[in-house]
Design a protein around this motif. Structure first.
Motif, mmCIF file in Angstrom:
data_model
loop_
_atom_site.group_PDB
_atom_site.id
_atom_site.type_symbol
_atom_site.label_atom_id
_atom_site.label_comp_id
_atom_site.label_asym_id
_atom_site.label_seq_id
_atom_site.Cartn_x
_atom_site.Cartn_y
_atom_site.Cartn_z
ATOM 1 N N VAL A 24 44.103 151.072 40.836
ATOM 2 C CA VAL A 24 45.427 150.647 41.283
ATOM 3 C C VAL A 24 46.295 150.738 40.357
ATOM 4 O O VAL A 24 47.410 151.308 40.298
ATOM 5 C CB VAL A 24 45.141 149.273 41.904
ATOM 6 C CG1 VAL A 24 46.523 148.580 42.457
ATOM 7 C CG2 VAL A 24 44.062 149.016 42.988
ATOM 8 N N GLU A 25 46.204 150.092 39.117
ATOM 9 C CA GLU A 25 47.041 149.916 37.842
ATOM 10 C C GLU A 25 46.152 150.404 36.661
ATOM 11 O O GLU A 25 45.190 149.586 36.981
ATOM 12 C CB GLU A 25 47.953 148.861 37.887
ATOM 13 C CG GLU A 25 49.009 148.797 39.036
ATOM 14 C CD GLU A 25 50.054 149.419 38.647
ATOM 15 O OE1 GLU A 25 50.129 150.099 37.535
ATOM 16 O OE2 GLU A 25 50.763 149.603 39.608
ATOM 17 N N LYS A 26 46.843 150.745 35.600
ATOM 18 C CA LYS A 26 46.048 151.132 34.514
ATOM 19 C C LYS A 26 46.617 150.365 33.447
ATOM 20 O O LYS A 26 47.836 150.137 33.224
ATOM 21 C CB LYS A 26 46.153 152.536 33.940
ATOM 22 C CG LYS A 26 45.243 153.512 35.089
ATOM 23 C CD LYS A 26 45.239 154.707 34.502
ATOM 24 C CE LYS A 26 44.611 155.641 35.623
ATOM 25 N NZ LYS A 26 43.076 155.195 35.742
ATOM 26 N N LEU A 27 45.768 149.572 32.585
ATOM 27 C CA LEU A 27 46.186 148.772 31.246
ATOM 28 C C LEU A 27 46.831 150.084 30.250
ATOM 29 O O LEU A 27 45.728 150.951 29.797
ATOM 30 C CB LEU A 27 45.111 148.213 30.704
ATOM 31 C CG LEU A 27 45.274 147.447 29.566
ATOM 32 C CD1 LEU A 27 46.480 146.295 29.768
ATOM 33 C CD2 LEU A 27 43.924 146.712 29.085
ATOM 34 N N THR A 28 47.847 150.109 29.749
ATOM 35 C CA THR A 28 48.272 150.991 28.929
ATOM 36 C C THR A 28 47.528 150.772 27.433
ATOM 37 O O THR A 28 47.717 149.557 27.014
ATOM 38 C CB THR A 28 49.847 150.712 28.652
ATOM 39 O OG1 THR A 28 50.618 150.909 29.468
ATOM 40 C CG2 THR A 28 50.316 151.775 27.388
ATOM 41 N N PRO A 29 46.988 151.846 27.091
ATOM 42 C CA PRO A 29 46.153 151.797 25.655
ATOM 43 C C PRO A 29 47.052 151.221 24.677
ATOM 44 O O PRO A 29 48.330 151.866 24.586
ATOM 45 C CB PRO A 29 45.373 153.051 25.475
ATOM 46 C CG PRO A 29 45.498 153.735 26.779
ATOM 47 C CD PRO A 29 46.664 153.220 27.664
ATOM 48 N N ALA A 30 46.679 150.742 23.433
ATOM 49 C CA ALA A 30 47.536 150.408 22.637
ATOM 50 C C ALA A 30 48.196 151.359 21.653
ATOM 51 O O ALA A 30 49.354 151.165 21.340
ATOM 52 C CB ALA A 30 46.626 149.180 21.600
ATOM 53 N N ASN A 65 47.944 141.401 22.401
ATOM 54 C CA ASN A 65 47.959 141.005 20.858
ATOM 55 C C ASN A 65 48.312 142.353 20.203
ATOM 56 O O ASN A 65 48.977 142.291 19.127
ATOM 57 C CB ASN A 65 46.453 140.433 20.302
ATOM 58 C CG ASN A 65 46.289 139.155 21.072
ATOM 59 O OD1 ASN A 65 47.274 138.322 21.505
ATOM 60 N ND2 ASN A 65 44.998 138.621 20.975
ATOM 61 N N SER A 66 47.513 143.365 20.564
ATOM 62 C CA SER A 66 47.973 144.729 19.624
ATOM 63 C C SER A 66 49.487 145.078 20.087
ATOM 64 O O SER A 66 50.104 145.579 19.038
ATOM 65 C CB SER A 66 46.971 145.798 20.224
ATOM 66 O OG SER A 66 45.660 145.634 19.821
ATOM 67 N N TYR A 67 49.823 145.191 21.426
ATOM 68 C CA TYR A 67 51.090 145.409 21.703
ATOM 69 C C TYR A 67 52.305 144.871 20.883
ATOM 70 O O TYR A 67 53.143 144.944 20.090
ATOM 71 C CB TYR A 67 51.411 144.925 22.973
ATOM 72 C CG TYR A 67 50.932 145.852 24.273
ATOM 73 C CD1 TYR A 67 49.972 146.836 23.803
ATOM 74 C CD2 TYR A 67 51.118 145.355 25.394
ATOM 75 C CE1 TYR A 67 49.239 147.447 25.064
ATOM 76 C CE2 TYR A 67 50.360 145.898 26.500
ATOM 77 C CZ TYR A 67 49.443 147.100 26.088
ATOM 78 O OH TYR A 67 48.999 147.757 27.235
ATOM 79 N N ASN A 68 51.890 143.120 20.695
ATOM 80 C CA ASN A 68 52.771 142.223 19.980
ATOM 81 C C ASN A 68 52.937 142.752 18.367
ATOM 82 O O ASN A 68 53.873 142.571 17.678
ATOM 83 C CB ASN A 68 52.394 140.636 20.167
ATOM 84 C CG ASN A 68 52.795 140.290 21.475
ATOM 85 O OD1 ASN A 68 53.708 141.195 22.262
ATOM 86 N ND2 ASN A 68 52.112 139.297 22.090
ATOM 87 N N VAL A 69 51.813 143.186 17.934
ATOM 88 C CA VAL A 69 51.900 143.717 16.596
ATOM 89 C C VAL A 69 52.758 144.833 16.283
ATOM 90 O O VAL A 69 53.627 144.984 15.356
ATOM 91 C CB VAL A 69 50.270 143.962 15.867
ATOM 92 C CG1 VAL A 69 50.238 144.843 14.508
ATOM 93 C CG2 VAL A 69 49.615 142.642 15.756
ATOM 94 N N ILE A 70 52.748 145.645 17.069
ATOM 95 C CA ILE A 70 53.598 146.683 17.276
ATOM 96 C C ILE A 70 55.052 146.296 17.481
ATOM 97 O O ILE A 70 56.018 146.849 16.588
ATOM 98 C CB ILE A 70 53.150 147.780 18.463
ATOM 99 C CG1 ILE A 70 51.823 148.381 18.111
ATOM 100 C CG2 ILE A 70 54.337 148.771 18.436
ATOM 101 C CD1 ILE A 70 51.051 149.083 19.391
ATOM 102 N N ILE A 71 55.451 145.407 18.234
ATOM 103 C CA ILE A 71 56.774 144.936 18.621
ATOM 104 C C ILE A 71 57.184 144.317 17.478
ATOM 105 O O ILE A 71 58.381 144.577 17.056
ATOM 106 C CB ILE A 71 56.766 144.261 19.764
ATOM 107 C CG1 ILE A 71 56.475 145.010 21.151
ATOM 108 C CG2 ILE A 71 58.000 143.437 20.101
ATOM 109 C CD1 ILE A 71 56.220 144.067 22.244
#
Length: 515
Positions: free
Chosen positions: A220-226, A420-426
């Motif tokens: 249905v929807e995919k989680l974006t890989p980090a 958590n990985s997204y937020n490190v990148i941001i």
């Protein structure tokens, strides 16, 4: 109408505590200065949270209480200019578009509370969920609020994202169609064309949220890989950097802690609920379900060393939902073999169905998350093979909820890890480029705490309906919730750029509306 399986008390929406509050500045007696920033052309980039989306829809009053519009008002006392938004034509929300196939409603109208039953709100769609106005007439821009509901990070970079011809193929966004400068443009191109002097960026939530709301079902929807998230996010920020504008960037709240995923209990089934007419279980009772399904399955699974997956239902306590868990070893063949060997004529007749249906079934646990939207589907009929009793068709009761209805604990952990990985990148992007940074995730943790957040005697929390901060979709904020976020942006701007923009009183904005 949809009834939610939660307990609320309307009178508890707002209650008085001590007069302390969590914000350093009041809105009075502040000498407003811009410091090292230039607020003359402020542009906000983001998704639905930036647009002012709330109650499951985009509508005019919600847009007027978007956090960027609140920030812009404070900036106007320090050299800020006009802040223009692509306002919806009414306060019902919903999108009715003219497509090659004709007029099609592709978004719901807003949710409203129509009453209470036993302390539980009955939530329905405004205007019987009929959007009244064609909404794809391109508005006269440009616009300072460039929040696009439904957008992921990659979408802000995508050309043709405002082309109505791409709506059905999902290469375009119906909300961006309304204010894109041309069908072939991208959000970032329209942003740069305005030559902003200051920007805010709050994007990335949908890269995890849409997956979570779809029950972590990647069909249905995919989680974006980090790593992919990082590629797109850093490219977006590099494009923003070319504008020369100063700005502020926010990270992503942990979506598994929002009311949409924490309100409905994992164990809402009771003897009373099973007997309700709106739960499609025919005349089945707990005794019948235990004798025909739960009891025999428990015996078979116990013999296979998996007796904890499904246990008989209780008449005196609440019972967990029955769910499908793709992470479990598939015991379907073993269940079928055991049923055929049982000597029980009913089990023998159902043997192939039992194996195919319950091979990876289990009862929900407290660590599983049940989306608000799943509440309305408890007990609805699944399609069964011919000859199977109707009492076994009820989703979550006798038929395992499919993957798209439930976020299992394993899936929730994967979502949290990705965020958590997204937020490190941001955070790194903000630091590397010298932008102010808002820890929106920390603010969500604070809202979820026992004490919540308070302002002038009013306490706010992440509780659905009664907490005051979240709207009726359990994902987006009320006007008061957006004001709390606006203050976080203002504090970050003041700290980074030595400005002195005054804080906002959340109490001055709207919360949940009761009938």
């Amino acid at each position: 109408m949809k009834k939610l399986y939660i307990s609320t008390v309307a009178a508890a929406l707002l209650f008085t505590v001590s007069c302390q509050h969590d914000f350093e500045n009041s809105t009075e007696d502040v000498v407003v200065t811009s410091g090292e920033a230039n607020f003359s052309k402020y542009i906000a980039l983001g998704n639905s949270l930036t647009a002012g989306y709330r109650d499951g829809a985009l509508y005019a009053d919600g847009q007027n209480e978007s956090y960027p519009s609140m920030i812009a008002k404070q900036m106007q006392s320090a050299g800020g200019g006009e802040f223009k938004q692509p306002l919806m034509p009414d306060n019902n929300g919903g999108l009715l578009l003219t497509l090659p196939t004709g007029n099609i409603q592709i978004a719901d109208t807003k949710r409203v509370i129509t009453g209470f039953s036993g302390g539980t709100p009955t939530i329905a769609f405004a205007n019987d969920n009929k959007a009244a106005t064609i909404s794809n007439t391109v508005l006269t821009g440009p616009f300072n609020n460039m929040g696009v509901p439904g957008a992921k990070v990659s979408h802000l970079l995508a050309p043709d994202y405002g082309n109505v011809q791409g709506i059905l193929a999902k290469t375009a966004n119906p909300y961006f169609v309304r204010f894109a400068s041309s069908p072939t443009t991208s959000v970032i191109q329209d942003f740069l064309a305005q030559k902003p002097t200051f920007f805010s960026l709050w994007i990335g939530n949908n890269d995890a949220l849409l997956y979570a709301l779809a029950g972590a079902d990647d069909t249905v929807e995919k989680l974006t890989p980090a790593d992919q998230f990082g590629t797109y996010y850093n490219l977006l920020v590099s494009q923003i950097k070319t504008s020369g504008a100063k700005g502020v960037i926010a990270n992503i709240p942990n979506v598994t802690t929002i009311p949409s995923l924490t309100t409905v209990p994992y164990n809402p089934l009771t003897a009373t609920l099973l007997g309700k007419g709106d739960v499609n279980v025919g005349n089945a009772t707990i005794d019948q379900l235990n004798s025909s399904l739960y009891g025999p399955l428990n015996q078979i699974l116990t013999a296979l060393g998996a007796g904890d997956r499904i246990k008989p239902l209780s008449k005196t306590t609440t019972n967990p939902l029955l769910i499908f868990d793709e992470s479990l070893p598939n015991l379907g063949n073993a269940i079928t073999t055991a049923a055929l060997a049982s000597g029980n004529p009913q089990l023998m007749a159902l043997a192939p169905y039992l194996g195919a249906t319950y091979g990876r079934a289990r009862q929900a646990k407290s660590t599983d998350l049940i989306p608000l939207t799943t509440s309305a589907s408890i007990g609805t009929a699944a399609t069964l093979p011919p000859g199977i009793p109707a009492s076994l068709s009820a989703r979550g009761v006798a038929y395992p909820f499919e993957d798209k209805y439930i976020v299992t604990s394993t899936e929730a952990t994967a979502i949290d890890t990705a965020i958590n990985s997204y937020n490190v990148i941001i955070k790194k992007a903000a630091d590397d480029n010298g932008y102010a940074f808002v820890d929106a995730n920390a603010k969500m943790v604070e809202l979820n705490s026992a004490s919540g957040i308070q302002w002038d005697g009013v306490r706010y929390s992440a509780k659905f309906v009664t907490g005051g901060a979240f709207s009726l979709d359990g994902v987006h904020l009320t006007g008061r919730g957006y004001a709390i976020i606006a203050n976080e942006f203002l504090k970050a701007i003041n700290t980074k750029y030595k400005s002195n923009l005054p804080m906002i009183s959340p109490n001055s904005y709207s919360g949940v509306t009761f009938p």
